[in-house]
Design an enzyme around this catalytic site. Structure first.
Site, PDB file in Angstrom:
ATOM      1  N   LEU A  64      34.077  24.864   8.560  1.00  0.00           N
ATOM      2  CA  LEU A  64      34.683  25.033   7.032  1.00  0.00           C
ATOM      3  C   LEU A  64      34.071  24.813   5.864  1.00  0.00           C
ATOM      4  CD1 LEU A  64      38.326  23.909   8.425  1.00  0.00           C
ATOM      5  CD2 LEU A  64      37.722  26.331   7.986  1.00  0.00           C
ATOM      6  N   ASP A 153      27.228  19.318  16.164  1.00  0.00           N
ATOM      7  CA  ASP A 153      27.068  20.838  16.279  1.00  0.00           C
ATOM      8  C   ASP A 153      26.175  21.207  15.007  1.00  0.00           C
ATOM      9  OD1 ASP A 153      27.236  23.541  17.194  1.00  0.00           O
ATOM     10  OD2 ASP A 153      28.206  23.765  15.304  1.00  0.00           O
ATOM     11  N   HIS A 180      25.959  21.094  21.323  1.00  0.00           N
ATOM     12  CA  HIS A 180      25.258  22.116  20.813  1.00  0.00           C
ATOM     13  C   HIS A 180      24.043  22.203  21.480  1.00  0.00           C
ATOM     14  CE1 HIS A 180      23.327  24.838  17.620  1.00  0.00           C
ATOM     15  NE2 HIS A 180      22.152  24.066  18.131  1.00  0.00           N
ATOM     16  N   ASN A 280      22.331  30.954  15.745  1.00  0.00           N
ATOM     17  CA  ASN A 280      21.748  29.883  16.560  1.00  0.00           C
ATOM     18  C   ASN A 280      22.950  29.566  17.475  1.00  0.00           C
ATOM     19  OD1 ASN A 280      21.422  27.601  17.728  1.00  0.00           O
ATOM     20  ND2 ASN A 280      20.820  26.398  15.762  1.00  0.00           N
ATOM     21  N   ASP A 307      32.381  30.254  16.263  1.00  0.00           N
ATOM     22  CA  ASP A 307      31.331  29.610  15.546  1.00  0.00           C
ATOM     23  C   ASP A 307      31.357  30.350  14.184  1.00  0.00           C
ATOM     24  OD1 ASP A 307      29.239  28.002  14.847  1.00  0.00           O
ATOM     25  OD2 ASP A 307      27.660  29.050  16.369  1.00  0.00           O
ATOM     26  N   HIS A 311      28.103  31.906   5.153  1.00  0.00           N
ATOM     27  CA  HIS A 311      27.002  31.641   4.076  1.00  0.00           C
ATOM     28  C   HIS A 311      27.053  32.572   2.780  1.00  0.00           C
ATOM     29  CE1 HIS A 311      24.699  29.304   6.971  1.00  0.00           C
ATOM     30  NE2 HIS A 311      24.929  30.123   7.802  1.00  0.00           N
TER      31      HIS A 311
END
Ligand code: DOR
Ligand code: ZN
Length: 430
Positions: A64, A153, A180, A280, A307, A311
């Site tokens: 978030l 993560d 992760h 990733n 996930d 961006h």
């Protein structure tokens, strides 16, 4: 508020429901489920003929970005995107700024979500301070303020002794440890899966072993400590076989897979260097994707998560090697699963509900959703026949870095109720 949701195809694998019926809501609760229900006084009657009604979906892996990176996403926009995608709840990841490694940040997330959120937010807390892998985070304080799980993560915990300490100490809180899996020494500056594609495109490789070594290590540590372990965004056939073996041994190990690792492969990364596909862990081989699909079908994969990694446009507009890892996903996840898995007959709607509602809630230890009288009214309604295109200007999220722009999907959420309150009506945010 009271609603009578009529003629919906209700699917709830836990309650054993799979058929057309009515569901009555009053306040926060479901008050009745059955055929030919009478509307309670003042209830709004909604005809859901042709639509499915299922226990509220939860995405247990969402970034978030709030606090600290609100230019990418914030709690309001991220949960709005979640509602649009059909979700009643999300588990937020701790790689915020400041890091979600103490109780105050957890409290901030919970408070902010209560003020401006469009779905429930179940915060995860970091295992180690600043995700640095060096010292324990304030795990107890975070749980006291509402953290539901622990994870670093964004990066793997590099030192096995540290991971053991995290589990040994944190186990007293009864929460799941979500891992992760990324061995920094092996992965280095890897950009895409190591293999033919990395060689052809001249990019540094991110080997499967960079993920698998830590899966194997963390399974061993779960055996040693007794901790509940959840492998995040698993991407390889061998990694999934390790989880299968751990389950066969009776260890409390679960795993999740993303739509992008199921429906995209390294072969989709061509010489245009599409940064939307830089994620990733990286997109793997077609053989790996097929193995993940097998796992979704046979039950080895417990949950489908996105996930969701928003961006800014300028960040993803850079050269591949300089663009950040991650793609959005919370608005396309249900449509992709319905189109590629349910519509094609690979899985049933009931299995989809297990993967996207029942298992995520069980693993996180949050309230189960159920379409039964007396249950909290967390409900997702979707139209299995609605056709739509994924377009750049069609997102509620602040970010547009989806790897599925241009996809034509069949099936979309139309209505969502969280604790009896509508958050999505007829496809529009409330
Ligand atoms: O692709 C990813 N993006 N994977 C992660 O683990 C982190 C995430 C992010 O925070 O952008
Ligand atoms: Zn991750």
């Amino acid at each position: 508020m009271a609603f009578l949701l009529k003629n919906a195809h209700v699917v709830d694998p836990v309650a054993g429901l799979d058929g057309v019926m009515d569901v009555a809501l009053e306040g926060e609760k479901i008050t009745a489920v059955g055929e030919g229900l009478e509307a309670p006084a003042d209830a709004e009657v909604v005809d859901l003929t042709g639509k499915y009604l299922v226990p509220g979906l939860v995405d247990m892996h969402v970034h978030l970005r709030d606090p600290g990176q609100e230019y990418k996403e914030d709690i309001e926009s991220g949960t709005r995107a979640a509602a649009k995608g059909g979700f009643t709840g999300v588990c937020s990841m701790p790689n915020t700024d400041p890091c979600t490694d103490n109780g105050i940040v957890v409290q901030y997330i919970k408070t902010r979500a209560a003020e401006v959120g469009h779905c429930r937010v179940y915060p995860s807390g970091a295992c180690t301070r600043g995700l640095k892998g060096e010292a324990l985070a304030e795990m107890g304080d975070m749980v006291a303020r509402g953290a539901v799980a622990f994870t670093d993560d964004g990066r793997g915990i590099q030192d096995a002794g540290m991971m053991r300490r995290v589990m040994d100490y944190g186990i007293m809180f009864g929460k799941v440890f979500m891992s992760h899996c990324q061995d920094a020494g092996l992965v280095g500056e890897g950009q895409v899966n190591e293999g033919v594609v990395s060689t052809r495109l001249g990019m540094l490789g991110w080997p499967a072993e960079g993920e698998e070594l830590q899966i194997q290590r963390d399974i061993a540590l779960a055996r040693l400590t007794g901790a509940k372990l959840h492998i995040q965004h698993i991407t390889t056939k061998r990694g999934l076989d390790m989880v299968r073996a751990a389950k066969a041994e009776g260890l409390p190990v679960t795993c999740e897979v993303t739509p992008h690792h199921l429906f995209l492969t390294e072969d989709d990364i061509d010489a245009t260097y599409p940064t939307a596909l830089k994620v990733n862990p990286p997109l793997r081989t077609a053989e790996d994707a097929a193995a993940l699909l097998e796992g979704v079908i046979d039950g080895s994969v417990d949950a489908i998560v996105t996930d969701h990694a928003p961006h800014a446009e300028w960040e993803k507009a850079r050269e591949f090697a300089f663009a950040p890892f991650g793609m959005t996903g919370i608005e396309t996840s249900l449509g992709l699963v319905l189109t590629n898995l349910v519509e094609t007959g690979k899985i049933s709607v009931a299995r989809m509900v297990e993967l996207m509602s029942v298992a995520p809630r069980r693993i996180l230890g949050v309230e189960a959703a159920s379409i039964t009288a007396g249950a909290t009214a967390d409900i997702t309604v979707f139209d299995p026949a609605q056709e739509w295109d994924v377009t750049e200007d069609g997102f509620e999220s602040k970010a547009k870095n989806s790897g599925f722009i241009g996809a034509h999907l069949t099936g979309r959420a139309t209505d969502v109720f969280v604790g009896g309150e509508p958050t999505l009506r007829n496809g529009a945010i409330c």
